[in-house]
Design a protein around this motif. Structure first.
Motif, PDB file in Angstrom:
ATOM      1  N   THR A   1       0.821  -1.224   0.000  1.00 34.55           N
ATOM      2  CA  THR A   1       0.000   0.000   0.000  1.00 34.55           C
ATOM      3  C   THR A   1       0.847   1.263   0.000  1.00 34.55           C
ATOM      4  O   THR A   1       0.535   2.222  -0.717  1.00 34.55           O
TER       5      THR A   1
ATOM      6  N   ASN B   1      -5.646   2.508  -4.240  1.00 33.79           N
ATOM      7  CA  ASN B   1      -6.501   3.234  -3.300  1.00 33.79           C
ATOM      8  C   ASN B   1      -6.634   2.551  -1.948  1.00 33.79           C
ATOM      9  O   ASN B   1      -7.390   3.005  -1.094  1.00 33.79           O
TER      10      ASN B   1
ATOM     11  N   PRO C   1      -6.008   1.631   1.720  1.00 28.29           N
ATOM     12  CA  PRO C   1      -5.343   2.344   2.814  1.00 28.29           C
ATOM     13  C   PRO C   1      -4.228   1.498   3.419  1.00 28.29           C
ATOM     14  O   PRO C   1      -4.326   0.272   3.467  1.00 28.29           O
ATOM     15  N   SER C   2      -3.209   2.148   3.897  1.00 24.45           N
ATOM     16  CA  SER C   2      -2.111   1.437   4.540  1.00 24.45           C
ATOM     17  C   SER C   2      -2.467   1.164   6.000  1.00 24.45           C
ATOM     18  O   SER C   2      -3.382   1.788   6.538  1.00 24.45           O
TER      19      SER C   2
ATOM     20  N   GLN D   1      -2.668   4.310   8.007  1.00 25.53           N
ATOM     21  CA  GLN D   1      -3.879   5.111   7.785  1.00 25.53           C
ATOM     22  C   GLN D   1      -5.062   4.524   8.557  1.00 25.53           C
ATOM     23  O   GLN D   1      -5.879   5.250   9.125  1.00 25.53           O
TER      24      GLN D   1
ATOM     25  N   SER E   1      -7.325   6.233  11.420  1.00 24.09           N
ATOM     26  CA  SER E   1      -8.791   6.379  11.376  1.00 24.09           C
ATOM     27  C   SER E   1      -9.426   5.686  12.574  1.00 24.09           C
ATOM     28  O   SER E   1     -10.480   6.101  13.065  1.00 24.09           O
TER      29      SER E   1
ATOM     30  N   GLN F   1     -14.164   7.280   2.216  1.00 28.63           N
ATOM     31  CA  GLN F   1     -13.298   7.249   3.410  1.00 28.63           C
ATOM     32  C   GLN F   1     -12.658   5.870   3.480  1.00 28.63           C
ATOM     33  O   GLN F   1     -13.033   5.042   4.302  1.00 28.63           O
ATOM     34  N   TYR F   2     -11.701   5.652   2.589  1.00 26.34           N
ATOM     35  CA  TYR F   2     -11.200   4.291   2.414  1.00 26.34           C
ATOM     36  C   TYR F   2     -10.619   3.650   3.673  1.00 26.34           C
ATOM     37  O   TYR F   2     -10.818   2.454   3.904  1.00 26.34           O
ATOM     38  N   PRO F   3      -9.880   4.390   4.502  1.00 24.82           N
ATOM     39  CA  PRO F   3      -9.368   3.723   5.720  1.00 24.82           C
ATOM     40  C   PRO F   3     -10.485   3.133   6.580  1.00 24.82           C
ATOM     41  O   PRO F   3     -10.310   2.095   7.217  1.00 24.82           O
TER      42      PRO F   3
END
Lengths: 291, 329
Positions: free
Chosen positions: B99, B111, B113-114, B117, B121, B293-295
């Motif tokens: 990621t 896209n 999230p790592s 991230q 969140s 809000q991908y994370p």
């Protein structure tokens, strides 16, 4: 003592008359037991022996009330057997202890069913377990016990409700020979102490002679009573008795009676002559050459 | 070989009765047997009595000794735990690598999230009450749906196992309804129930119901008939037999059903929440996707995983508590 005092010579008369049991199959009725009669007098120890599959357990299960005869009658103290009841205690070959109950809870079961209070039945169970030498194990679950211990619990559990008769279905069949002999002595002691009638199913001739007052020999299927043998050996009996000429003669006689039936039960072609032929062939040169 | 050979074989057999010791009292030594008469082969040679030996050797109770023994005895478990921890670390490391570098290995991590991230969140989510409200909502739905399923399926399964006619009547309906996945029930559930909340609970119930029922039925089929007989000839009534024999006998299988049912209940719940929910962890996850809000997607997924794991664990714990007899050693 915890066990209600029964007058030993008055109750526990088992009478089986004209007993027949047949199973319905697509080809017609298969007769397992036909026209069997037997009596167990109050306080008497009676065994049934016979080849495997002869219907001796069927007979016992009918006395227990698990099977209804297709013909004939089963009565205990003159009353027809209609179903299982705590009047007839039963001991099974597979022990059949409740795995989720401790040893003491197993023994208490019959008393609990009768509505006896918690503390009262605990006292009764402890007394009985003491008689069977199991006091130290009252809080163990059955799977932690050896076979001999399990069956002692099984016997004591069946006796706890003070039944009129005790029915045992090859109770020591799964035990090793040494344990079996000890169990036979324990059973004899309990029986003499309680004066209860016992009907005992086994295929072990020595066991039947050692324990019984009388022995019924059954024929191969369809089973019926082939012979009734009185065991004249004095009591108390001990292991040395098995060397007495009386015992050995009885064993030979019973052995011959049963052997005949076992051969029948094993299949039509087998008879004494065929067996001898087989022995000669096996010991002779043919086999040696093959191997 | 001839008949004579056979006869001599028979003679070689050990006599049935032990001959004991000879009259002079000296014990017979078996090694002398070859030249001795046949009766001597039954002689008993007693070994000198051994000094008593303790059955349990108590080891030193010192702390290092104790620790060493504990390590040695628990080695397999310790090794498994360490391996598990290693695998999870490797997974997170790989996740981090693909990621952070935004790798495109046909599967695209552009896209995604790592871990950092997601952790960030999570920190934000934990500081607000809304996230926990979602969790509480999902747990409430699971609890109600699952509890009703257990309360209906266990008694029903036991009765069906005991009474063949009831089973013959009910089982075909179950078999037709069982393969329908919970998600396929969503539109129907929305039509059936007055509120969305009820339809979500209903779908959770359906997910848990069938595994519990089927396992209870299985357990009933495996109840040892001899135990039932034993109870009957100890004076147990039909009712008492049910309570004292059938019920404890099926308990282990019931708990297998409850564990499986709990898993399916979560699957069903999340599906229902994603489609028709307004709260709940499934809704949270789907909403995160809609709001880019991908994370939070990963956070939602991990939360679902942890909740599922925790609830299975609780059931297994309860199962062990109520079946003390099946505990291993």
């Amino acid at each position: 003592m915890a066990i209600p005092a029964t007058a030993p010579t008055q109750t526990g008369l088992i009478e089986v008359t004209g007993f027949e049991l047949a199973y319905d199959t697509i080809d017609g009725a298969v007769i397992a037991v036909s026209d069997a009669d037997l009596v167990v007098n109050p306080g008497e120890f009676v065994s049934i022996i016979g080849p495997s599959g002869c219907g001796k357990s069927t007979l016992l299960n009918a006395v227990a009330g698990f099977l209804k005869p297709t013909a004939g009658q089963v009565t205990v103290d003159g009353e027809a057997v209609k179903g299982p009841s705590a009047d007839r205690g039963m001991v099974f070959q597979q022990y059949s202890l409740f795995p989720w109950k401790t040893v003491r809870e197993n023994v208490e079961f019959g008393l609990k069913m009768r509505g006896m209070g918690r503390s009262e039945r605990a006292v009764a169970a402890r007394t009985l377990l003491g008689l069977a030498g199991l006091s130290a194990f009252e809080n163990h679950y059955p799977d932690r016990l050896s076979g001999g211990m399990k069956q002692r619990v099984g016997i004591v559990r069946a006796l706890a409700t003070g039944p009129k008769v005790l029915l045992l279905d090859e109770p020591f069949g799964a035990l090793d020979a040494q344990t079996r002999v000890i169990m036979q002595q324990i059973l004899t002691n309990l029986w003499q102490r309680l004066g209860i009638s016992v009907l005992f199913v086994t295929h072990d001739i020595d066991e039947a002679i050692f324990l019984s007052d009388r022995i019924y020999v059954m024929t191969a299927r369809p089973g019926c009573i082939k012979a009734e043998v009185t065991v004249p050996l004095p009591r108390p009996r001990d292991a040395a008795l098995q060397l007495s000429p009386e015992f050995i003669r009885l064993r030979a006689d019973l052995g011959a009676l049963i052997r005949e039936e076992s051969l029948k039960a094993m299949g039509g072609e087998l008879n004494e002559d065929a067996l001898k032929g087989l022995a000669v062939n096996l010991n002779g040169s043919n086999l040696a050459q093959v191997v | 070989m001839t008949r004579a050979a056979v006869k001599s074989n028979v003679k070689m057999h050990t006599p049935l009765h032990v001959a004991g010791t000879p009259a002079d009292g000296a014990p017979c030594v078996p090694s002398a047997a070859p030249s001795a008469p046949v009766t001597a082969s039954g002689a008993i040679l007693l070994r000198p009595e051994r000094a008593p030996v303790a059955q349990v050797v108590t080891a030193d109770g010192s702390l290092p000794g104790l620790a060493r023994r504990w390590l040695r005895l628990n080695m397999p478990a310790i090794r498994a735990t360490l391996l598990g921890a290693l695998a999870i670390s490797l997974f997170i490391l790989a996740w981090h690598v693909v990621t952070v570098n935004r790798m495109d290995l046909y599967v695209r991590f552009l896209n995604v999230p790592s871990p950092e991230q997601v952790l960030e969140s999570a920190r934000t989510a934990f500081s607000t009450g809304a996230f926990f409200e979602h969790i509480a909502m999902s747990c409430r739905r699971i609890f109600i749906g699952f509890a009703i399923a257990a309360l209906v399926a266990v008694p029903l399964g036991m009765l069906m196992g005991r009474f063949a006619l009831l089973k013959a009547f009910v089982f075909p309906v179950c078999e037709v309804l069982r393969p329908i996945p919970a998600i396929a029930w969503v539109p129907m559930a929305i039509m059936l129930w007055p509120t969305n909340e009820q339809s979500i609970v209903f779908i959770t119930f359906l997910g848990a119901f069938f595994p519990i029922l089927i396992n209870t039925l299985h357990g009933m089929a495996n109840v040892d008939e001899v135990l039932v007989r034993a109870a009957r000839c100890l004076g147990a009534s039909e009712r008492a037999t049910f309570r004292e024999v059938y019920f404890p006998a099926v308990l282990p299988q019931v708990f297998t059903g409850l564990t499986v049912g709990m898993g399916v209940a979560w699957v069903s719940l999340i599906a229902a929440e994603m489609i028709s929910g307004q709260f709940g962890i499934g809704y949270f996850t789907w909403e995160a996707y809609s709001l880019v809000q991908y994370p939070d997607i990963a956070l939602g997924m991990i939360t679902i995983g942890v909740l599922g794991l925790a609830s299975s664990f609780l059931i297994r714990l309860a199962g062990r508590a109520v079946t003390p007899w099946s505990r291993t050693k």
